[in-house]
Scaffold this motif. Structure first.
Motif, mmCIF file in Angstrom:
data_model
loop_
_atom_site.group_PDB
_atom_site.id
_atom_site.type_symbol
_atom_site.label_atom_id
_atom_site.label_comp_id
_atom_site.label_asym_id
_atom_site.label_seq_id
_atom_site.Cartn_x
_atom_site.Cartn_y
_atom_site.Cartn_z
ATOM 1 N N ALA A 166 0.618 3.358 2.191
ATOM 2 C CA ALA A 166 1.153 4.172 3.103
ATOM 3 C C ALA A 166 2.444 3.142 3.829
ATOM 4 C CB ALA A 166 0.548 4.019 4.323
ATOM 5 N N ALA A 193 -13.106 -3.554 8.381
ATOM 6 C CA ALA A 193 -11.711 -2.402 7.689
ATOM 7 C C ALA A 193 -12.603 -3.019 5.632
ATOM 8 C CB ALA A 193 -10.583 -3.118 7.242
ATOM 9 N N ILE A 209 -3.831 -4.548 5.500
ATOM 10 C CA ILE A 209 -4.067 -3.197 3.976
ATOM 11 C C ILE A 209 -5.444 -3.046 4.691
ATOM 12 C CG2 ILE A 209 -4.729 -2.321 1.855
ATOM 13 C CD1 ILE A 209 -2.274 -3.464 0.779
ATOM 14 N N SER A 210 -6.528 -1.931 4.916
ATOM 15 C CA SER A 210 -7.624 -1.230 5.171
ATOM 16 C C SER A 210 -8.890 -1.807 4.063
ATOM 17 C CB SER A 210 -7.454 0.332 5.802
ATOM 18 O OG SER A 210 -7.086 0.863 4.810
ATOM 19 N N GLY A 211 -7.769 -1.338 2.774
ATOM 20 C CA GLY A 211 -8.682 -1.023 1.317
ATOM 21 C C GLY A 211 -9.342 0.370 0.913
ATOM 22 N N ASP A 261 -9.217 -6.286 11.662
ATOM 23 C CA ASP A 261 -10.138 -5.923 11.666
ATOM 24 C C ASP A 261 -11.362 -6.006 11.116
ATOM 25 O OD1 ASP A 261 -12.473 -3.082 11.932
ATOM 26 O OD2 ASP A 261 -10.968 -1.337 11.256
ATOM 27 N N GLN A 266 -4.310 3.997 -7.195
ATOM 28 C CA GLN A 266 -4.601 4.568 -8.114
ATOM 29 C C GLN A 266 -3.142 5.606 -8.830
ATOM 30 O OE1 GLN A 266 -6.282 7.503 -6.243
ATOM 31 N NE2 GLN A 266 -6.845 8.933 -8.376
ATOM 32 N N GLN A 299 -8.631 5.242 -3.073
ATOM 33 C CA GLN A 299 -7.983 4.179 -3.551
ATOM 34 C C GLN A 299 -5.813 3.201 -3.553
ATOM 35 O OE1 GLN A 299 -7.680 6.335 -1.094
ATOM 36 N NE2 GLN A 299 -7.954 8.489 -1.857
ATOM 37 N N ILE A 301 -7.229 14.392 -9.200
ATOM 38 C CA ILE A 301 -7.856 13.000 -8.953
ATOM 39 C C ILE A 301 -9.305 13.100 -9.567
ATOM 40 C CG2 ILE A 301 -6.092 12.364 -7.285
ATOM 41 C CD1 ILE A 301 -8.481 14.036 -5.500
ATOM 42 N N SER A 356 0.622 -0.977 -0.078
ATOM 43 C CA SER A 356 -0.016 -0.280 -0.374
ATOM 44 C C SER A 356 0.843 0.969 0.051
ATOM 45 C CB SER A 356 -0.838 0.268 1.488
ATOM 46 O OG SER A 356 -0.566 -0.131 2.251
ATOM 47 N N ILE A 359 -6.482 -10.421 4.765
ATOM 48 C CA ILE A 359 -6.040 -10.970 6.051
ATOM 49 C C ILE A 359 -6.218 -9.352 7.131
ATOM 50 C CG2 ILE A 359 -4.484 -11.412 7.863
ATOM 51 C CD1 ILE A 359 -3.806 -13.858 5.016
ATOM 52 N N ASN A 360 -6.854 -9.055 8.095
ATOM 53 C CA ASN A 360 -7.525 -7.578 8.301
ATOM 54 C C ASN A 360 -7.614 -8.044 9.603
ATOM 55 O OD1 ASN A 360 -7.850 -5.376 9.772
ATOM 56 N ND2 ASN A 360 -7.175 -4.197 7.218
HETATM 57 C C1 LIG Z 1 -4.171 11.235 -4.032
HETATM 58 C C2 LIG Z 1 -3.878 10.256 -3.086
HETATM 59 C C3 LIG Z 1 -3.442 8.851 -3.801
HETATM 60 C C4 LIG Z 1 -3.474 7.623 -3.247
HETATM 61 N N1 LIG Z 1 -3.076 6.429 -3.715
HETATM 62 C C5 LIG Z 1 -2.871 5.238 -3.183
HETATM 63 C C6 LIG Z 1 -2.230 4.217 -3.503
HETATM 64 O O1 LIG Z 1 -1.930 4.286 -5.202
HETATM 65 N N2 LIG Z 1 -2.190 3.089 -3.865
HETATM 66 C C7 LIG Z 1 -2.398 2.970 -1.858
HETATM 67 O O2 LIG Z 1 -2.814 1.691 -1.327
HETATM 68 N N3 LIG Z 1 -3.094 4.448 -1.426
HETATM 69 C C8 LIG Z 1 -3.008 5.554 -1.695
HETATM 70 N N4 LIG Z 1 -2.941 6.826 -0.998
HETATM 71 C C9 LIG Z 1 -3.328 7.084 0.595
HETATM 72 C C10 LIG Z 1 -4.666 5.473 0.993
HETATM 73 O O3 LIG Z 1 -6.048 6.442 0.802
HETATM 74 C C11 LIG Z 1 -4.127 5.112 2.335
HETATM 75 O O4 LIG Z 1 -4.396 6.205 2.870
HETATM 76 C C12 LIG Z 1 -4.331 3.790 2.580
HETATM 77 O O5 LIG Z 1 -4.013 3.229 1.216
HETATM 78 C C13 LIG Z 1 -3.373 3.461 3.442
HETATM 79 O O6 LIG Z 1 -2.700 1.983 3.468
HETATM 80 P P1 LIG Z 1 -2.865 1.133 4.431
HETATM 81 O O7 LIG Z 1 -3.807 0.432 4.466
HETATM 82 O O8 LIG Z 1 -1.324 -0.042 4.369
HETATM 83 O O9 LIG Z 1 -2.677 1.565 6.050
HETATM 84 P P2 LIG Z 1 -4.286 2.006 7.111
HETATM 85 O O10 LIG Z 1 -5.531 2.342 6.490
HETATM 86 O O11 LIG Z 1 -3.360 2.665 8.355
HETATM 87 O O12 LIG Z 1 -4.712 0.259 7.171
HETATM 88 C C14 LIG Z 1 -4.041 -0.508 7.948
HETATM 89 C C15 LIG Z 1 -4.803 -1.426 8.188
HETATM 90 O O13 LIG Z 1 -3.756 -2.876 8.645
HETATM 91 C C16 LIG Z 1 -5.118 -3.267 10.109
HETATM 92 N N5 LIG Z 1 -3.797 -3.838 10.845
HETATM 93 C C17 LIG Z 1 -2.851 -3.460 11.848
HETATM 94 N N6 LIG Z 1 -1.699 -4.231 12.759
HETATM 95 C C18 LIG Z 1 -2.415 -5.532 12.128
HETATM 96 C C19 LIG Z 1 -1.938 -6.837 12.855
HETATM 97 N N7 LIG Z 1 -1.493 -7.184 13.514
HETATM 98 N N8 LIG Z 1 -2.668 -8.273 11.751
HETATM 99 C C20 LIG Z 1 -3.558 -7.425 10.656
HETATM 100 N N9 LIG Z 1 -4.378 -6.640 10.487
HETATM 101 C C21 LIG Z 1 -3.499 -5.173 10.834
HETATM 102 C C22 LIG Z 1 -5.412 -2.301 10.389
HETATM 103 O O14 LIG Z 1 -6.865 -3.617 10.810
HETATM 104 C C23 LIG Z 1 -5.964 -1.403 9.283
HETATM 105 O O15 LIG Z 1 -6.766 -1.898 7.817
HETATM 106 C C24 LIG Z 1 -3.968 7.589 -1.830
HETATM 107 C C25 LIG Z 1 -4.169 8.399 -1.557
HETATM 108 C C26 LIG Z 1 -4.514 9.886 -1.953
HETATM 109 C C27 LIG Z 1 -4.885 11.505 -1.200
#
Ligand SMILES: Cc1cc2nc3c(=O)[nH]c(=O)nc-3n(C[C@H](O)[C@H](O)[C@H](O)COP(=O)(O)OP(=O)(O)OC[C@H]3O[C@@H](n4cnc5c(N)ncnc54)[C@H](O)[C@@H]3O)c2cc1C
Ligand SMILES: Nc1ncnc2c1ncn2[C@@H]1O[C@H](COP(=O)(O)O)[C@@H](O)[C@H]1O
Lengths: 313, 249
Positions: free
Chosen positions: A232, A287, A262-264, A284, A247, A267, B121, A230, A281-282
């Motif tokens: 993040a 999510a 990954i929260s989903g 929450d 995206q 984007q 976007i 992701s 696999i999450n």
């Molecule tokens: C203009 C723009 C473009 C973007 N483009 C992209 C893109 O191309 N790709 C992208 O990915 N994002 C993109 N984003 C960012 C997107 O909005 C999210 O912020 C990002 O995808 C979040 O990443 P994440 O799911 O890893 O993190 P988080 O949203 O923080 O999710 C982490 C997840 O992990 C779970 N978790 C935590 N600990 C554990 C554990 N021990 N075991 C199991 N589960 C756990 C939590 O429940 C949570 O659901 C963009 C944002 C903007 C504004």
């Protein structure tokens, strides 16, 4: 009759699979005659490879020492120089095509259709907007050339049973020297390519560190899978930028996609909506990833992933 | 370097769950939160940092659109831009025309750099910067994650599919920025007050004598096809069984 020119993407003497996908897209235009142009300092191998693509009638070689690196400002005028007589010019919606094709379009005085996901007719296409939250049907003017990029995840590569003619052309346009390639820092190539792998395992922010991301690599290796992430996880520095899915990263369509921690966010989802099966696999259960997952498992990835790796090894 | 021009497009905020209107005429924008395109905020932040390092004298923010884009320009001024230009474009909303507008402004302002977002976007076009660079006959460094200005040159790191590409470009040039270039600063209340006094000029697009590009017609909008709701499994054994069932293991 529509005549489509496809700008080939290639590196190190090999065609990028994106070109075969552009051919598949162009083949959906009724009665289209398809040509491919290769810009290179030595295009022989790539041209031979592309001549085998089913549906391609002609491969045009443009060899020039200034093409040793792909610089859009250098390539665009060369593409324009060979567009005479064509009704369409297509390139892939990869960073290569996204960089080059709008420059070509502007020189030709037209807007571009970005990310064709479906061909409805020679001048009618579907494309995603708003991070894939909407799909718009567009019509291009029938009296001007169509310049477009192809959303490669929407197409399967054209097969390799063709036999096109190959011609070399020379272009004597003066090419700019205001942009100079310095260096490419490419990631390691010891895992299946993210954009073509049948299975992709991705990790998110939940991994928490570069060291923990090893869990994802190990599972991927056990499955023979490519590895994604992701935004993040990339922003936090756990993995390099070329692994980002979504995206603003890579749009992929593997048979199996496994999203871990990954929260989903929308984007991210826009990058995987064409995957065959999505596994999430999450920990929450609420999510948003579970709204699109075909198979969901709620729990702590730090216990689940090693168990899963054992089970599939 | 004298001036930097930055594009600020007004778009539906990235947190909004965009919905297609039931008549297929577009997406719902009534009562929806609007913001600066996130990439453009990053473009502006970078321009401000270049100025703060002493490598530019003025940062000008530009928005092409309706009167309501003033809001985004005011935010840009509050972030630190010196002045703003609103080009009132009526119904026009295609990248080639936008690029021609930017070119007309370049002829007036002579900037050393134009920094835009890598994509807006809303339409996700990713065209304007490349088109502008073509019309201007100048370098483009797209999808940039790092920008170093040194005199009349710049070194730019670009995020490409295989990794990072580093190029050197002569200035003036167009740079389009990716998300990892910087973290935009927050706007503070006093800055919002100060921004009210900064100049914001409005230009009617007709004044710029721009050739209208052949437009691509948007015939119909539809929601994306939904994925069917899946199943939850209880444990790893259940997951493995489900994958085997689908022939994926
Ligand atoms: C203009 C723009 C473009 C973007 N483009 C992209 C893109 O191309 N790709 C992208 O990915 N994002 C993109 N984003 C960012 C997107 O909005 C999210 O912020 C990002 O995808 C979040 O990443 P994440 O799911 O890893 O993190 P988080 O949203 O923080 O999710 C982490 C997840 O992990 C779970 N978790 C935590 N600990 C554990 C554990 N021990 N075991 C199991 N589960 C756990 C939590 O429940 C949570 O659901 C963009 C944002 C903007 C504004
Ligand atoms: N109407 C507009 N007003 C200001 N800047 C714009 C406008 N349209 C595009 N841009 C700039 O061009 C970039 C790319 O937009 P696009 O080509 O539409 O994806 C945006 O991130 C902006 O920086």
């Amino acid at each position: 009759m529509p005549k489509v020119l496809i700008v080939a993407e290639h590196a190190d003497g090999k065609a990028n699979p994106s070109t075969a996908k552009c051919v598949a897209c162009a083949s959906a235009i009724p009665d289209a005659e398809i040509h491919v142009v290769v810009l290179s300092d030595d295009s022989e191998n790539v041209a031979n490879e592309l001549a085998t693509l089913a549906g391609v009638a002609r491969v045009i070689r443009v060899d020039n020492s200034q093409n040793s690196n792909t610089i859009a400002a250098v390539q665009a005028p060369q593409v324009v120089a060979v567009t005479d007589g064509y009704s369409h010019v297509f390139g892939p919606s990869t960073t290569f095509g996204k960089d080059l094709m709008p420059r070509v379009a502007a020189l030709l005085g037209v807007n571009q259709v970005s990310d064709i996901m479906e061909v409805l007719g020679s001048h009618s296409f579907k494309r995603p907007v708003y991070a894939g939250n909407a799909v718009v049907t567009v019509e291009t003017p029938s009296d001007s050339i169509v310049v477009a990029t192809v959303r490669v995840a929407s197409y399967r590569s054209a097969p390799n049973d063709g036999d096109a003619t190959i011609d070399a052309v020379t272009i004597d346009a003066e090419l700019p020297v205001h942009t100079r390639f310095l260096e490419l820092q490419a990631g390691s190539a010891d895992r299946p390519d993210l954009q073509t792998a049948a299975t992709v395992v991705s990790g998110g922010r939940a991994l928490g560190s570069t060291e923990s991301f090893d869990l994802i690599y190990k599972l991927a290796d056990a499955l023979g899978a490519g590895v994604g992430a992701s935004r993040a996880a990339v922003d936090a520095g756990y993995v390099p930028n070329e692994m980002q899915v979504g995206q603003t990263g890579k749009i992929i369509a593997p048979d199996l996609y496994i999203a871990i921690g990954i929260s989903g966010a929308i984007q991210h989802l826009t990058g995987i909506k064409d995957a065959g099966t999505i596994v999430a696999i999450n920990k929450d259960g609420e999510a948003p990833i579970f709204e699109v997952a075909d198979i969901g498992l709620v729990g702590d990835l730090f216990t689940i992933v090693p168990e899963l790796q054992d089970a599939v090894s | 370097m004298d001036k930097i021009l930055v594009g600020l497009k007004r778009v539906v905020d990235y947190n909004v769950r965009v919905r297609v209107r039931s008549d297929g005429s577009g997406v719902e924008t009534d009562g929806v939160k609007m913001s600066i395109n996130p990439f453009d905020e990053i473009a502006l932040e970078e321009a401000l940092r270049i100025k703060e390092r002493g490598d530019a004298s003025e940062v000008i923010v530009v928005s092409i659109g309706g009167n309501d884009s003033q809001q985004q320009l005011r935010t840009g001024l509050a972030m630190g831009a010196d002045r703003a230009i609103l080009v009132d474009s009526g119904e026009t909303r295609d990248p080639l025309t936008y690029a021609r507008v930017f070119l007309a402004l370049i002829e007036r302002e002579n900037p050393g750099l134009v920094i835009l977002g890598k994509q807006a976007i809303d339409d996700d076009n990713s065209q304007t910067g490349q088109m502008l660079a073509a019309l201007w006959d100048r370098p483009q460094a797209t999808f940039a994650s790092k920008l170093e200005v040194n005199g009349d040159k710049a070194t730019v790191t670009r995020e490409v599919d295989v990794g990072l590409e580093i190029v050197e470009i002569d200035l003036p040039a167009v740079v389009t920025v990716d998300l990892r270039m910087n973290e935009p600063r927050y706007v503070k209340l006093p800055d919002i007050m100060k921004a009210k006094k900064k100049p914001l000029d409005t230009i009617d697009i007709a004044e710029l004598n721009i050739e209208q590009a052949p437009a691509i017609k948007e015939v119909n909008f539809e929601p994306p096809s939904d994925r069917e709701k899946g199943v939850l499994v209880d444990d790893v054994a259940g997951l493995v069984a489900a994958l085997k069932d689908k022939g994926l293991l």
